[in-house]
Design an enzyme around this catalytic site. Structure first.
Site, PDB file in Angstrom:
ATOM      1  N   ARG A 286      -6.990 -35.256 -77.417  1.00  0.00           N
ATOM      2  CA  ARG A 286      -7.656 -34.932 -78.665  1.00  0.00           C
ATOM      3  C   ARG A 286      -8.484 -36.120 -79.107  1.00  0.00           C
ATOM      4  O   ARG A 286      -8.068 -37.263 -78.948  1.00  0.00           O
ATOM      5  CB  ARG A 286      -6.635 -34.640 -79.769  1.00  0.00           C
ATOM      6  CG  ARG A 286      -5.737 -33.467 -79.505  1.00  0.00           C
ATOM      7  CD  ARG A 286      -4.662 -33.403 -80.576  1.00  0.00           C
ATOM      8  NE  ARG A 286      -3.716 -32.334 -80.356  1.00  0.00           N
ATOM      9  CZ  ARG A 286      -2.684 -32.384 -79.511  1.00  0.00           C
ATOM     10  NH1 ARG A 286      -2.491 -33.484 -78.813  1.00  0.00           N
ATOM     11  NH2 ARG A 286      -1.866 -31.373 -79.378  1.00  0.00           N
TER      12      ARG A 286
ATOM     13  N   ASP B 282       2.354 -41.738 -79.228  1.00  0.00           N
ATOM     14  CA  ASP B 282       2.364 -40.639 -80.209  1.00  0.00           C
ATOM     15  C   ASP B 282       3.474 -40.767 -81.247  1.00  0.00           C
ATOM     16  O   ASP B 282       3.308 -40.382 -82.398  1.00  0.00           O
ATOM     17  CB  ASP B 282       2.438 -39.280 -79.497  1.00  0.00           C
ATOM     18  CG  ASP B 282       3.473 -39.223 -78.386  1.00  0.00           C
ATOM     19  OD1 ASP B 282       4.224 -40.202 -78.220  1.00  0.00           O
ATOM     20  OD2 ASP B 282       3.527 -38.196 -77.688  1.00  0.00           O
TER      21      ASP B 282
ATOM     22  N   SER C 150       0.465 -41.949 -74.705  1.00  0.00           N
ATOM     23  CA  SER C 150       1.900 -41.662 -74.797  1.00  0.00           C
ATOM     24  C   SER C 150       2.628 -41.702 -73.465  1.00  0.00           C
ATOM     25  O   SER C 150       3.133 -40.694 -72.966  1.00  0.00           O
ATOM     26  CB  SER C 150       2.087 -40.322 -75.480  1.00  0.00           C
ATOM     27  OG  SER C 150       1.431 -40.365 -76.718  1.00  0.00           O
TER      28      SER C 150
HETATM   29  P1  ADP Z   1       1.293 -32.554 -75.947  1.00  0.00           P
HETATM   30  O1  ADP Z   1       2.780 -32.755 -75.864  1.00  0.00           O
HETATM   31  O2  ADP Z   1       0.710 -32.160 -74.661  1.00  0.00           O
HETATM   32  O3  ADP Z   1       0.619 -33.649 -76.656  1.00  0.00           O
HETATM   33  P2  ADP Z   1       1.828 -30.507 -77.871  1.00  0.00           P
HETATM   34  O4  ADP Z   1       2.574 -31.392 -78.769  1.00  0.00           O
HETATM   35  O5  ADP Z   1       0.906 -29.509 -78.489  1.00  0.00           O
HETATM   36  O6  ADP Z   1       1.004 -31.253 -76.804  1.00  0.00           O
HETATM   37  O7  ADP Z   1       2.911 -29.718 -77.029  1.00  0.00           O
HETATM   38  C1  ADP Z   1       2.520 -28.844 -76.051  1.00  0.00           C
HETATM   39  C2  ADP Z   1       3.760 -28.352 -75.371  1.00  0.00           C
HETATM   40  O8  ADP Z   1       4.549 -27.607 -76.294  1.00  0.00           O
HETATM   41  C3  ADP Z   1       3.453 -27.427 -74.236  1.00  0.00           C
HETATM   42  O9  ADP Z   1       3.394 -28.152 -73.024  1.00  0.00           O
HETATM   43  C4  ADP Z   1       4.613 -26.468 -74.243  1.00  0.00           C
HETATM   44  O10 ADP Z   1       5.624 -26.952 -73.412  1.00  0.00           O
HETATM   45  C5  ADP Z   1       5.119 -26.495 -75.658  1.00  0.00           C
HETATM   46  N1  ADP Z   1       4.678 -25.284 -76.362  1.00  0.00           N
HETATM   47  C6  ADP Z   1       3.459 -24.995 -76.843  1.00  0.00           C
HETATM   48  N2  ADP Z   1       3.424 -23.780 -77.428  1.00  0.00           N
HETATM   49  C7  ADP Z   1       4.668 -23.277 -77.301  1.00  0.00           C
HETATM   50  C8  ADP Z   1       5.288 -22.067 -77.691  1.00  0.00           C
HETATM   51  N3  ADP Z   1       4.643 -21.093 -78.321  1.00  0.00           N
HETATM   52  N4  ADP Z   1       6.579 -21.924 -77.411  1.00  0.00           N
HETATM   53  C9  ADP Z   1       7.253 -22.878 -76.776  1.00  0.00           C
HETATM   54  N5  ADP Z   1       6.740 -24.032 -76.373  1.00  0.00           N
HETATM   55  C10 ADP Z   1       5.471 -24.239 -76.627  1.00  0.00           C
HETATM   56 MG    MG Z   2       1.084 -34.907 -78.191  1.00  0.00          MG
END
Ligand code: ADP
Ligand code: MG
Length: 510
Positions: A108, A230, A177
């Site tokens: 992002r 993060d 992160s």
């Molecule tokens: P990142 O960890 O990649 O920075 P996020 O905090 O948005 O991004 O987390 C994304 C992760 O959250 C995805 O990889 C998935 O495992 C989990 N996730 C996203 N949407 C859902 C959902 N509707 N139900 C369950 N797990 C989800």
């Molecule tokens: Mg994240």
């Protein structure tokens, strides 16, 4: 009846008997196989059980490991990394700052305008993009060139040329992160990759420098003035909005936590610390390990098949990257036991094909005939007709895996609170009597960010329920979990602001 008639009648009777016995035999075999499948489920339930007594053992183990990790380098599987962040945003920050958040499925880019009054983030633009798969295993140069290009596009698109004073250099907070050994609040060396990234030439190099070089190469006038992960960003936002925030936890693709620790408790780095007061410690809790964790053969297999075996054991039981794959492994085991799933789908053998959001959708399917479960099993795993009892079984598997994950995350959070004496028990090193400390229990906020926690309602409910069970009804209301949407990115921009004029504490870590 003539001879022919008798023969025909006998023949029909024999045939009927054969058909009946084949059918009975099939039914008996099916019943037995179904019992074996149910046994697989029961074993899973036993292996994943997290009664509150066990969770309290995990709490204690977390607090003890935290202490060990602060006493000496390598003293624990918890790295307990120093972040050099001691000036969390105060709320008086003003101006426009950028942030880049890299660390999971998406990256992002943010542009945050701060108005100088607490809670007044007056403007915010976000660009969120998936990281192309091939960049996860390429070279650092290709990855950072891609990021710097995206950053440049974003700046050119969002910035109103007239609003910027040309002599002012843009400032950026970089949220990266992965485990980093910080050398200052704006620089640090990558220790190892996690979450599926494998870019060997980056390990051991300064992460900020890699980004800064790529930015300069693109001719963009921007300085990377803070490097965090993060968790620290989320803590910064949490603290910006609420001063009682003492810790931050990420539960997304991966999982990690940081918290505010007294500088004098960070025994291993005493000679590096020039300032008294509190300091943010990045726990890297994904690597936490304890014999009290309820582990199954599916976890062992997932670990053995992963690019980082024996690593990130806690993360592999909790985070979004892995939950779907644990469920896939259980279904595969069940389908080998019984053909209730139809012919064993070859798709079921493909690692990570069942992603956690799909698993969550099955778990949260509230249609009476579990239509969504059948659809996902059909579309993702290419199963044909799935009987209702099998659909229910799959939902139960999702429930067991998620419940364990959420309850372990809760135990981890209470472990942090115990370490800093905010769990109502007086902390690990305190000899205080419990009743006295219960009445002194202060309001305590834990900031949480991450797609697994925010998007997966049942996960969230299990986690919150376990917090109350572990802490007890009396203490639990003093501990508040607050969701910080986009905390990791906004936090980096806030820290870029709070580090904008302050001097940077540069220390060489041996
Ligand atoms: P990142 O960890 O990649 O920075 P996020 O905090 O948005 O991004 O987390 C994304 C992760 O959250 C995805 O990889 C998935 O495992 C989990 N996730 C996203 N949407 C859902 C959902 N509707 N139900 C369950 N797990 C989800
Ligand atoms: Mg994240």
């Amino acid at each position: 009846m003539g001879k022919v008639g008798v023969k025909l009648a006998v023949g029909c009777a024999v045939a009927a008997c054969v058909v009946a016995s084949v059918m009975v035999g099939r039914r008996v075999r099916r019943k037995r196989a179904w019992r074996r499948v149910v046994r697989v489920l029961e074993e899973l339930e036993e292996g994943c059980a997290t009664p509150v007594g066990r969770l309290r053992q995990v709490v204690d183990a977390m607090a003890v490991e935290m202490h060990a990790g602060l006493v000496s380098e390598g003293g624990s599987k918890l790295k307990m990394l120093l972040t050099f962040v001691h000036n969390l945003p105060s709320g008086s920050e003003k101006g426009t700052y950028y942030a880049l958040d890299l660390g999971g499925t998406y990256f992002r880019i943010l542009r945050v305008q701060l108005g100088g009054q607490r809670s007044a983030v007056i403007g915010q633009d976000v660009d969120r993009r998936p990281i192309p798969q091939h960049l996860l295993t390429g070279t650092s140069e290709v990855l950072f060139d891609f990021i710097a290009s995206s950053l440049k596009d974003f700046v050119e698109r969002e910035e109103n040329v007239s609003e910027r004073i040309p002599s002012e250099r843009r400032e950026l907070g970089f949220t990266f992160s992965f485990p980093v050994k910080q050398t200052s609040s704006s620089s640090g060396i990558l220790i190892k990759w996690t979450k599926g990234f494998v870019i060997e030439d980056m390990v051991g190099r300064d992460v900020s420098e890699c980004l800064q070089q790529a930015i300069s190469k693109k001719g963009l006038d921007m300085r990377v003035n803070v490097l965090i992960n993060d968790t620290v960003g989320t803590l910064a936002v949490g603290h910006y909005h609420d001063e009682d925030t003492v810790a931050a936890v990420i539960i997304g693709t991966g999982t990690n936590a940081c918290y505010l620790e007294r500088a004098d408790a960070i025994i291993k780095c005493q000679r590096l610390l020039t300032m008294p007061g509190d300091l943010v410690v990045n726990m890297e809790w994904g690597n936490f390990w304890s014999s009290h964790l309820p582990r199954t053969s599916y976890d062992n297999d997932l670990d053995a098949d992963s690019p980082n075996p024996y690593d990130q054991g806690f993360e592999k039981m909790i985070s979004g990257m892995y939950l779907g794959d644990i469920v896939r492994r259980v279904i595969l085991r069940m389908s080998e036991e019984l053909d209730v799933f139809g012919l064993v789908s070859s798709k079921l053998h493909v690692p990570f094909i069942l992603r956690t959001p799909l698993m969550a959708a099955m778990h949260e399917d509230d249609t009476p005939d579990f239509r969504e479960v059948a659809k996902i099993l059909r579309d993702t795993l290419e199963f044909s007709e799935i009987p209702l009892n099998v659909r229910k079984l799959v939902v139960r598997v999702c429930d067991v895996v998620t419940c364990r994950a959420a309850r372990l995350a809760a135990a981890g959070i209470v472990g942090i609170l115990k370490k800093i004496g905010r769990d109502g028990s007086g902390g690990i090193a305190s000899g205080k009597n419990e009743c006295a400390s219960r009445s002194e229990m202060r309001r305590t906020v834990v900031a949480v960010e991450g797609g697994l926690y925010t998007n997966y309602t049942l996960f969230r409910e299990y986690l919150n329920e376990a917090m109350t069970q572990i802490l007890g009804e009396e203490i639990a209301p003093n501990v508040i979990i607050k969701v910080m949407e986009d905390g990791s990115g906004i936090g980096a921009a806030l820290l870029a602001a709070s580090h904008s004029t302050s001097s940077v504490d540069t220390v060489q870590i041996p």
